[in-house]
Scaffold this motif. Structure first.
Motif, PDB file in Angstrom:
ATOM      1  N   HIS A 142     -13.205   2.965   4.812  1.00  0.00           N
ATOM      2  CA  HIS A 142     -14.684   2.269   4.857  1.00  0.00           C
ATOM      3  C   HIS A 142     -14.589   0.766   4.094  1.00  0.00           C
ATOM      4  N   LEU A 143     -13.701   1.017   3.276  1.00  0.00           N
ATOM      5  CA  LEU A 143     -13.288  -0.265   2.386  1.00  0.00           C
ATOM      6  C   LEU A 143     -12.858  -1.675   3.259  1.00  0.00           C
ATOM      7  N   PHE A 144     -11.873  -1.110   3.881  1.00  0.00           N
ATOM      8  CA  PHE A 144     -11.153  -2.159   4.824  1.00  0.00           C
ATOM      9  C   PHE A 144     -11.787  -2.288   6.050  1.00  0.00           C
ATOM     10  N   LEU A 145     -12.230  -1.325   6.882  1.00  0.00           N
ATOM     11  CA  LEU A 145     -12.691  -1.351   8.086  1.00  0.00           C
ATOM     12  C   LEU A 145     -14.012  -2.328   8.113  1.00  0.00           C
ATOM     13  N   GLU A 146     -14.728  -2.139   6.859  1.00  0.00           N
ATOM     14  CA  GLU A 146     -15.999  -3.198   6.943  1.00  0.00           C
ATOM     15  C   GLU A 146     -15.455  -4.621   6.988  1.00  0.00           C
ATOM     16  N   ARG A 147     -14.445  -4.851   6.288  1.00  0.00           N
ATOM     17  CA  ARG A 147     -13.724  -6.207   6.346  1.00  0.00           C
ATOM     18  C   ARG A 147     -13.282  -6.649   7.778  1.00  0.00           C
ATOM     19  N   LEU A 148     -12.508  -5.506   8.450  1.00  0.00           N
ATOM     20  CA  LEU A 148     -11.837  -6.020   9.646  1.00  0.00           C
ATOM     21  C   LEU A 148     -13.318  -6.220  10.824  1.00  0.00           C
ATOM     22  N   ILE A 149     -14.366  -5.218  10.460  1.00  0.00           N
ATOM     23  CA  ILE A 149     -15.194  -5.449  11.494  1.00  0.00           C
ATOM     24  C   ILE A 149     -15.850  -6.972  11.305  1.00  0.00           C
ATOM     25  N   ALA A 150     -15.975  -7.341  10.110  1.00  0.00           N
ATOM     26  CA  ALA A 150     -16.419  -8.793   9.995  1.00  0.00           C
ATOM     27  C   ALA A 150     -15.250  -9.940  10.151  1.00  0.00           C
ATOM     28  N   GLU A 151     -14.200  -9.469  10.529  1.00  0.00           N
ATOM     29  CA  GLU A 151     -12.919 -10.320  10.744  1.00  0.00           C
ATOM     30  C   GLU A 151     -12.734 -11.164   9.716  1.00  0.00           C
ATOM     31  N   GLU A 152     -12.427 -10.280   8.563  1.00  0.00           N
ATOM     32  CA  GLU A 152     -12.076 -10.895   7.284  1.00  0.00           C
ATOM     33  C   GLU A 152     -10.299 -10.389   7.001  1.00  0.00           C
ATOM     34  N   ASP A 153      -9.764 -11.092   6.320  1.00  0.00           N
ATOM     35  CA  ASP A 153      -8.409 -10.783   5.797  1.00  0.00           C
ATOM     36  C   ASP A 153      -8.782 -10.154   4.564  1.00  0.00           C
ATOM     37  N   PHE A 154      -7.805  -9.497   3.808  1.00  0.00           N
ATOM     38  CA  PHE A 154      -8.210  -8.868   2.451  1.00  0.00           C
ATOM     39  C   PHE A 154      -7.022  -8.932   1.685  1.00  0.00           C
ATOM     40  N   GLY A 155      -5.817  -9.104   2.085  1.00  0.00           N
ATOM     41  CA  GLY A 155      -4.401  -9.131   1.010  1.00  0.00           C
ATOM     42  C   GLY A 155      -4.042  -7.581   0.785  1.00  0.00           C
ATOM     43  N   GLU A 156      -4.416  -7.342  -0.048  1.00  0.00           N
ATOM     44  CA  GLU A 156      -4.279  -5.872  -0.574  1.00  0.00           C
ATOM     45  C   GLU A 156      -5.031  -5.083  -1.236  1.00  0.00           C
ATOM     46  N   LEU A 157      -5.281  -3.843  -0.966  1.00  0.00           N
ATOM     47  CA  LEU A 157      -6.173  -2.906  -1.463  1.00  0.00           C
ATOM     48  C   LEU A 157      -5.384  -1.545  -1.729  1.00  0.00           C
ATOM     49  N   THR A 158      -5.831  -1.100  -2.896  1.00  0.00           N
ATOM     50  CA  THR A 158      -5.144  -0.027  -3.451  1.00  0.00           C
ATOM     51  C   THR A 158      -6.186   1.495  -3.340  1.00  0.00           C
ATOM     52  N   VAL A 159      -6.100   2.383  -2.719  1.00  0.00           N
ATOM     53  CA  VAL A 159      -7.116   3.633  -2.879  1.00  0.00           C
ATOM     54  C   VAL A 159      -6.052   4.801  -3.333  1.00  0.00           C
ATOM     55  N   ARG A 160      -6.806   5.397  -4.313  1.00  0.00           N
ATOM     56  CA  ARG A 160      -6.276   6.701  -4.960  1.00  0.00           C
ATOM     57  C   ARG A 160      -6.890   7.795  -4.699  1.00  0.00           C
ATOM     58  N   TYR A 161      -6.412   8.778  -4.163  1.00  0.00           N
ATOM     59  CA  TYR A 161      -7.104   9.933  -3.917  1.00  0.00           C
ATOM     60  C   TYR A 161      -6.507  11.226  -4.715  1.00  0.00           C
ATOM     61  N   GLU A 162      -7.532  12.027  -5.044  1.00  0.00           N
ATOM     62  CA  GLU A 162      -7.326  13.397  -5.422  1.00  0.00           C
ATOM     63  C   GLU A 162      -7.504  14.362  -4.316  1.00  0.00           C
ATOM     64  N   GLY A 163      -6.689  15.009  -3.792  1.00  0.00           N
ATOM     65  CA  GLY A 163      -6.895  15.765  -2.530  1.00  0.00           C
ATOM     66  C   GLY A 163      -7.578  14.799  -1.223  1.00  0.00           C
ATOM     67  N   ASP A 164      -8.685  15.135  -0.923  1.00  0.00           N
ATOM     68  CA  ASP A 164      -9.341  14.033   0.179  1.00  0.00           C
ATOM     69  C   ASP A 164     -10.597  13.387  -0.532  1.00  0.00           C
ATOM     70  N   THR A 165     -10.494  13.529  -1.839  1.00  0.00           N
ATOM     71  CA  THR A 165     -11.438  12.489  -2.623  1.00  0.00           C
ATOM     72  C   THR A 165     -11.081  11.525  -3.043  1.00  0.00           C
ATOM     73  N   LEU A 166     -11.667  10.282  -2.800  1.00  0.00           N
ATOM     74  CA  LEU A 166     -11.357   8.709  -3.301  1.00  0.00           C
ATOM     75  C   LEU A 166     -11.812   8.778  -4.647  1.00  0.00           C
ATOM     76  N   VAL A 167     -10.798   8.607  -5.701  1.00  0.00           N
ATOM     77  CA  VAL A 167     -11.180   8.548  -7.046  1.00  0.00           C
ATOM     78  C   VAL A 167     -11.129   7.200  -7.793  1.00  0.00           C
ATOM     79  N   ALA A 168     -10.379   6.105  -6.871  1.00  0.00           N
ATOM     80  CA  ALA A 168      -9.957   4.777  -7.725  1.00  0.00           C
ATOM     81  C   ALA A 168      -9.982   3.848  -6.431  1.00  0.00           C
ATOM     82  N   THR A 169     -10.425   2.596  -6.589  1.00  0.00           N
ATOM     83  CA  THR A 169      -9.822   1.450  -5.823  1.00  0.00           C
ATOM     84  C   THR A 169      -9.633   0.320  -6.686  1.00  0.00           C
ATOM     85  N   ASN A 170      -8.894  -0.722  -6.256  1.00  0.00           N
ATOM     86  CA  ASN A 170      -8.744  -2.025  -6.754  1.00  0.00           C
ATOM     87  C   ASN A 170      -8.261  -2.794  -5.557  1.00  0.00           C
TER      88      ASN A 170
END
Length: 170
Positions: A142-170
């Motif tokens: 969802h974090l990057f798709l919102e930006r893609l739909i808005a036609e924005e670049d984002f450089g780098e994004l980190t997503v950290r999961y425990e199992g299928d659960t998102l626990v951290a982003t930066n």
């Protein structure tokens, strides 16, 4: 760490999405993704992207747009760097004998829609951008798709999961 590409092909305000429902032991089983896959040894991101799009769809990419790198970190799956693209220009005339597949809201696409080819990794469908975020996605997508739909670049994004659960982003 594995390296992959991920591309969202665009047509008539829709993305070509893949429901991952055909591979055994698929970390993304039941989720919707863009088109892409793993780098081959010594392959560039652009070469990987062109090869994966051709293999999964039969389409030839024109001028893909690079948006950034998503660092996917997991306690269960291999860590992954995903090079993320969108593409508005691609050719389907050379895609061979393809038939229209399971398109969501296909009436909105009209007869000019590229054919939806069969794919051995999942079911492909043209999904209106306005409905993409309602699909079963990885939470971090969802974090990057919102930006893609808005036609924005984002450089780098980190997503950290425990199992299928998102626990951290930066």
């Amino acid at each position: 760490m594995k390296k992959t590409t991920l591309c969202y092909l665009e047509h008539n305000d829709c993305y070509l999405m893949m429901l991952r429902n055909k591979k055994d032991h698929d970390q993304s089983e039941g989720k919707w993704l863009g088109i892409g896959g793993k780098f081959l040894p010594e392959e560039s991101p652009e070469a990987c992207l062109a090869r994966e799009v051709k293999e999964e769809t039969g389409f030839t990419l024109g001028d893909p747009h690079f948006h950034g790198v998503v660092h996917f970190l997991s306690d269960v799956w291999d860590d992954e760097d995903m090079y993320l693209y969108t593409a508005k220009h691609f050719s389907w005339e050379e895609a061979g004998d393809l038939t229209q597949g399971e398109a969501v809201n296909s009436d909105e696409l009209g007869e000019s829609a590229p054919p939806v080819p069969p794919c051995n990794e999942g079911t492909l469908a043209w999904i209106p951008k306005s409905q993409v975020l309602d699909l079963n996605l990885w939470e971090g997508d969802h974090l990057f798709l919102e930006r893609l739909i808005a036609e924005e670049d984002f450089g780098e994004l980190t997503v950290r999961y425990e199992g299928d659960t998102l626990v951290a982003t930066n």
